[in-house]
Design an enzyme around this catalytic site. Structure first.
Site, PDB file in Angstrom:
ATOM      1  CD  GLU A  71      -3.110   0.636   0.235  1.00  0.00           C
ATOM      2  OE1 GLU A  71      -3.067  -0.459  -0.366  1.00  0.00           O
ATOM      3  OE2 GLU A  71      -3.988   1.498   0.031  1.00  0.00           O
ATOM      4  CG  ASP A  72       1.513   2.730   3.294  1.00  0.00           C
ATOM      5  OD1 ASP A  72       0.489   2.954   2.626  1.00  0.00           O
ATOM      6  OD2 ASP A  72       1.516   2.533   4.512  1.00  0.00           O
TER       7      ASP A  72
END
Ligand code: MN
Length: 493
Positions: free
Chosen positions: A81-82
């Site tokens: 996600e990051d």
């Protein structure tokens, strides 16, 4: 179980090795190094390096003696996600099982909240995850518990929203799954942010009521221990437990704030080897002190719906003071603390706990009913929707619910009539698929449109499932026929 403020990989490995001697510590360390490198240069709102967050969440699960595979997925849970590292990279390095757990968490994160729809969306999000793999929920709870412990670094509005959601959605679900330790942590960490005044008042009352009781409870424990042992029962442990803060607050509400009616503020818990020992212990206690009528509960012969088993009794102990006892076996204690998570953890002897039957359909149906009861104003939702509906995501993170076996075309019409009409292809989970593909729970669906296209394809009628897609396609069919007819019958200019 507590939250590490400065967790390290060494302390994590040490914890794991206490319950799983066969764990491959090297690969766990490698997972950590991989996650750390991926998050390099990222910081939490609190100013700490980002890796502290997955590491602290992993510690929470290690305290529950959870399977190292789940702990590895926890270390990696925010990576796709990051960071620039993808799920494919994770699959290549750590295998499909871990990648699929991480993907479950990532899907949960794709959802965005919109005002009052928040509860409903959360509910769906949870279902999507649970239908897929309960282990994802376990990771999500650990993730949320650590985030709650650092809420003070967030703007007050955001902190409030996260705490409220934890209290109203996450904690009840943890409770329903029998994960009592996680439920209490979710509640007690959120309490101060959701009800600040009540929190202060409850904490003061809790302290005041408990103050000076230690000596008394020690005496009670000594007397009980002596009698239980002299009856020949091999007592494993007997200890006092303070009632958790939020649970105390809830009880105060139920008892109209009459604190003297809360009998289990401190409860004494006896752990014995067998079920027979449980009833024998109960006999000893009732012989020793007179039980309060109507307060005895046999959750061994009649377990709570979440699987909780124990005997509860309240007695007039020494000096006529009211004391609650809870009597259970070690297995019951494990189940009461960890609930379904106990199915992925290791027992005292380092052996993996035998997998008990997890009655998912039943669990889900019950949670659903409870939650839907709260959402009764949303009438269009049927109680059995989980059996017949699937939930898929738009690339922007909105949840779309569709009937089972719905296709990308149904999805397209659900978004907008025009997108349905001009639909020319679909990408599901980043792969091109045919338009007649059956969508599955949790799929991320993107529709490709052809702006020159004017009408839908009649063949779509063979596979579309939603009423709206059928109607739109048929309408076009009619219009086309009408146009052809008109063209044929109208006089040429
Ligand atoms: Mn996280």
């Amino acid at each position: 179980m507590h939250i590490e403020t400065s967790p390290t990989i060494n302390s994590l490995l040490k914890k794991i090795s206490t319950y799983d001697q066969a764990a491959d510590l090297d690969i766990i360390r490698l997972t950590y190094d991989f996650a750390k490198q991926a998050h390099e240069g990222q910081f939490r709102k609190s100013g700490e390096p980002y890796i502290i967050h997955p590491l602290a969440a992993a510690h929470i699960l290690a305290d529950m003696r959870i399977d190292p595979v789940i702990i590895m997925a926890t270390l990696l849970h925010d990576v796709p996600e990051d960071t620039s590292v993808t799920l494919d990279d994770i699959a290549k390095n750590f295998g499909d099982e871990i990648a699929s757990l991480v993907s479950g968490i990532t899907k949960l994160g794709k959802l965005k909240y919109r005002g009052v729809e928040r509860y409903l969306e959360n509910l769906r999000k949870m279902f999507v995850a649970m239908a897929e793999d309960i282990r994802v929920m376990i990771i999500k709870f650990a993730d949320r518990i650590h985030n709650l412990s650092t809420l003070s670094s967030l703007p007050p509005q955001k902190a409030y929203r996260i705490a409220l959601e934890s209290l109203e959605i996450y904690a009840p679900i943890a409770g329903r799954l029998g994960m009592d330790q996680m439920k209490s942590m979710l509640e007690d960490l959120s309490f101060a942010y959701v009800f600040p005044k009540e929190y202060q008042r409850t904490i003061a009352l809790h302290k005041e009521k408990i103050a000076g009781k230690e000596q008394y409870f020690h005496e009670i424990q000594d007397i009980a221990t002596k009698d239980i042992e002299s009856a020949g029962i091999p007592l494993i442990s007997l200890s006092g437990r303070n009632k958790k803060l939020y649970s105390f607050y809830q009880k105060l509400i139920r008892k109209n704030n009459e604190v003297n009616k809360v009998y289990d503020l401190i409860a004494i818990r006896a752990i014995v080897p067998t079920v027979a020992d449980c009833y024998a212990t109960l006999g000893v206690l009732h012989k020793l002190w007179k039980p309060l009528s109507g307060r005895f509960k046999d959750y061994i012969s009649q377990p709570k719906p979440n699987g909780y088993q124990s005997l509860h009794t309240t007695v007039f102990a020494k000096d006529n003071q009211i004391v609650e006892f809870q009597i259970r076996t070690e297995d019951m204690e494990e189940e009461a603390s960890f609930g379904v998570a106990a199915h992925w953890h290791y027992d005292e002897h380092g052996a993996k706990a035998p997998k008990r039957e997890v009655q998912w359909a039943k669990e889900l149906a019950e949670i659903q009913k409870e939650m839907l009861h709260k959402l009764s104003d949303l009438e269009e939702i049927k109680v059995n929707f989980l059996q017949t509906r699937i939930f898929v995501f738009t690339p922007a993170g909105d949840v779309i619910d569709l009937p089972e076996n719905a296709s990308p075309v149904d999805f397209a019409y659900h978004i907008h009539t025009d997108i349905g009409n001009k639909c020319s292809g679909a990408i599901v989970n980043e792969k091109m698929v045919r338009l007649d593909t059956s969508l599955k729970n949790g799929d991320v669906v993107e529709i490709l449109t052809d702006k020159n296209r004017k009408t839908p394809n009649e063949d779509w009628l063979k596979f579309v499932k939603t009423h709206s897609a059928k109607t739109h396609i048929r309408n076009h069919q009619k219009k086309t026929k009408m146009a052809a007819w008109l063209k044929a019958v109208l006089p040429k200019k």
